[in-house]
Design a protein around this motif. Structure first.
Motif, PDB file in Angstrom:
ATOM      1  N   ASN A 163       0.812  -1.221   0.000  1.00 44.21           N
ATOM      2  CA  ASN A 163       0.000   0.000   0.000  1.00 44.21           C
ATOM      3  C   ASN A 163       0.842   1.266   0.000  1.00 44.21           C
ATOM      4  N   CYS A 164       2.139   1.120  -0.184  1.00 40.65           N
ATOM      5  CA  CYS A 164       3.018   2.288  -0.219  1.00 40.65           C
ATOM      6  C   CYS A 164       3.087   2.826  -1.645  1.00 40.65           C
ATOM      7  N   ASP A 173       8.476  -5.145  -7.843  1.00 43.11           N
ATOM      8  CA  ASP A 173       8.825  -6.543  -7.599  1.00 43.11           C
ATOM      9  C   ASP A 173       9.145  -6.831  -6.135  1.00 43.11           C
ATOM     10  N   GLU A 174       9.207  -5.765  -5.288  1.00 46.23           N
ATOM     11  CA  GLU A 174       9.472  -5.960  -3.861  1.00 46.23           C
ATOM     12  C   GLU A 174       8.270  -5.627  -2.980  1.00 46.23           C
ATOM     13  N   LYS A 175       7.284  -4.933  -3.531  1.00 43.34           N
ATOM     14  CA  LYS A 175       6.194  -4.422  -2.711  1.00 43.34           C
ATOM     15  C   LYS A 175       5.399  -5.513  -2.007  1.00 43.34           C
ATOM     16  N   TYR A 176       5.244  -6.642  -2.666  1.00 44.77           N
ATOM     17  CA  TYR A 176       4.369  -7.681  -2.129  1.00 44.77           C
ATOM     18  C   TYR A 176       5.133  -8.773  -1.383  1.00 44.77           C
ATOM     19  N   THR A 177       6.433  -8.587  -1.211  1.00 47.79           N
ATOM     20  CA  THR A 177       7.222  -9.546  -0.432  1.00 47.79           C
ATOM     21  C   THR A 177       6.838  -9.425   1.037  1.00 47.79           C
ATOM     22  N   PRO A 178       6.387 -10.502   1.672  1.00 44.13           N
ATOM     23  CA  PRO A 178       5.962 -10.411   3.073  1.00 44.13           C
ATOM     24  C   PRO A 178       7.102  -9.983   3.987  1.00 44.13           C
ATOM     25  N   ALA A 211      10.248   4.565   0.924  1.00 43.40           N
ATOM     26  CA  ALA A 211       9.263   5.410   1.593  1.00 43.40           C
ATOM     27  C   ALA A 211       7.936   4.681   1.758  1.00 43.40           C
ATOM     28  N   CYS A 212       7.247   5.023   2.838  1.00 41.01           N
ATOM     29  CA  CYS A 212       5.911   4.477   3.048  1.00 41.01           C
ATOM     30  C   CYS A 212       5.202   5.307   4.109  1.00 41.01           C
ATOM     31  N   GLU A 213       3.895   5.435   3.958  1.00 39.68           N
ATOM     32  CA  GLU A 213       3.064   6.067   4.977  1.00 39.68           C
ATOM     33  C   GLU A 213       1.960   5.093   5.353  1.00 39.68           C
ATOM     34  N   VAL A 214       1.831   4.846   6.659  1.00 38.35           N
ATOM     35  CA  VAL A 214       0.884   3.864   7.165  1.00 38.35           C
ATOM     36  C   VAL A 214       0.119   4.477   8.325  1.00 38.35           C
ATOM     37  N   LEU A 215      -1.178   4.208   8.380  1.00 35.69           N
ATOM     38  CA  LEU A 215      -1.994   4.623   9.522  1.00 35.69           C
ATOM     39  C   LEU A 215      -2.186   3.432  10.447  1.00 35.69           C
ATOM     40  N   HIS A 216      -1.905   3.629  11.740  1.00 35.48           N
ATOM     41  CA  HIS A 216      -2.046   2.564  12.725  1.00 35.48           C
ATOM     42  C   HIS A 216      -3.150   2.921  13.716  1.00 35.48           C
ATOM     43  N   GLY A 217      -3.842   1.907  14.194  1.00 33.44           N
ATOM     44  CA  GLY A 217      -4.795   2.095  15.279  1.00 33.44           C
ATOM     45  C   GLY A 217      -5.780   3.205  14.991  1.00 33.44           C
TER      46      GLY A 217
END
Length: 300
Positions: A163-164, A173-178, A211-217
């Motif tokens: 989601n980044c 090719d790396e985004k979906y690597t767990p 880079a990535c932005e994530v919303l938590h809680g």
């Protein structure tokens, strides 16, 4: 990095600079002499005026992953950078976490790190509730009544970078690597503890080089800051922030792209070689060659 950092200091005039770990490359393996050499090189690159504060959190390349980490490496790092976990500046609380120590296996270092964070949690909660329940805080030193900003090397738990977005996000090719817990990101348990104990309003992390932005809680924003080095990506960047006790504003500042700089250098070098050859008479001047061609065209 040196030129970019010095230019940013001159242009942006920051009061505080935070480095989110992996300050060194081989800190987890370095001998005492190699460490001293690297520290000297670091202060040459990241030199700054006395009125600018520079703070850093430890990363896995500084002290090793959990099973490589030991007290000696942590103390060695903290001798260079201030070891305090809580930094309050102009009414703003910054909590700097040794995320490598949040393994959750009750080792001595990990237990100590969690106990320290719990104590910080009590102090921060008291500062926010001191007007309503001052008797519960006892003789603890009062802190600014401001929700903290959390600074750490490992990002809080997320499944991957799917989601980044943005030009400096992970490649497709790396985004979906767990993500592997405790290696690519903190464990779910450690992430829940940090959010519950500290109740931050913003989380800044590194480690992934992208880079990535994530919303938590309940809407807590985490910004994963990309690498500052060409070694890890073609378009390094850093975050500039303007922060008050209740609000913040962030902007991303890009360093020159490596391929653009190399292209510029190669073009300039080629031009200098050509000028040298023309001056030495080994190659006809492009101007005279073009003029002669134009005269021939007009004559015909």
């Amino acid at each position: 990095m040196e030129r970019a950092f010095q230019t940013a200091l001159w242009l942006l005039q920051p009061e505080v600079v935070f480095i989110l770990g992996d300050v060194f490359d081989e800190g987890k393996w370095s001998s005492s002499q190699a460490w001293a050499d690297d520290v000297g090189r670091f202060w040459k690159i990241f030199r700054h005026p006395p009125h600018v504060q520079l703070r850093a959190v430890a990363g896995n390349h500084d002290i090793g992953f959990h099973y490589q980490m030991n007290t000696y490496k942590i103390k060695r790092f903290e001798k260079v950078f201030n070891p305090e976990r809580l930094f309050s500046w102009k009414g703003i609380n910054f909590v700097m976490v040794n995320s490598v120590a949040l393994e959750g296996d009750s080792c001595d270092i990990c237990s100590g790190a969690e106990a320290e964070l719990l104590e910080l949690s009590h102090r921060l909660n008291c500062s926010r509730e001191q007007e309503h329940r001052p008797q519960e805080c006892g003789d603890r030193q009062r802190l600014p009544a401001s929700a903290p900003i959390l600074l750490q090397h490992f990002p809080l738990y997320r499944r991957n970078d799917a989601n980044c977005s943005g030009e400096d996000a992970a490649p497709p090719d790396e985004k979906y690597t767990p993500f592997k817990e405790r290696y690519d990101a903190l464990s779910q348990e450690a992430s829940r503890k940090l959010l519950w104990w500290l109740r931050p309003r913003l989380v800044l992390s590194g480690h992934t080089h992208s880079a990535c932005e994530v919303l938590h809680g309940a809407g807590v924003l985490e910004v994963s800051v990309p690498s500052f080095s060409w070694r890890n990506r073609n378009n390094p960047s850093f975050i500039m922030g303007s922060v008050t006790a209740t609000e913040y504003a962030l902007a991303k500042c890009y360093l020159p792209c490596e391929d653009m700089v190399l292209t510029t250098y190669c073009t300039a070098a080629g031009g200098l070689v050509l000028l040298t050859l023309v001056h030495a008479g080994l190659v006809a001047s492009p101007f005279h060659f073009g003029w002669n061609m134009l005269r021939k065209f007009k004559t015909t």
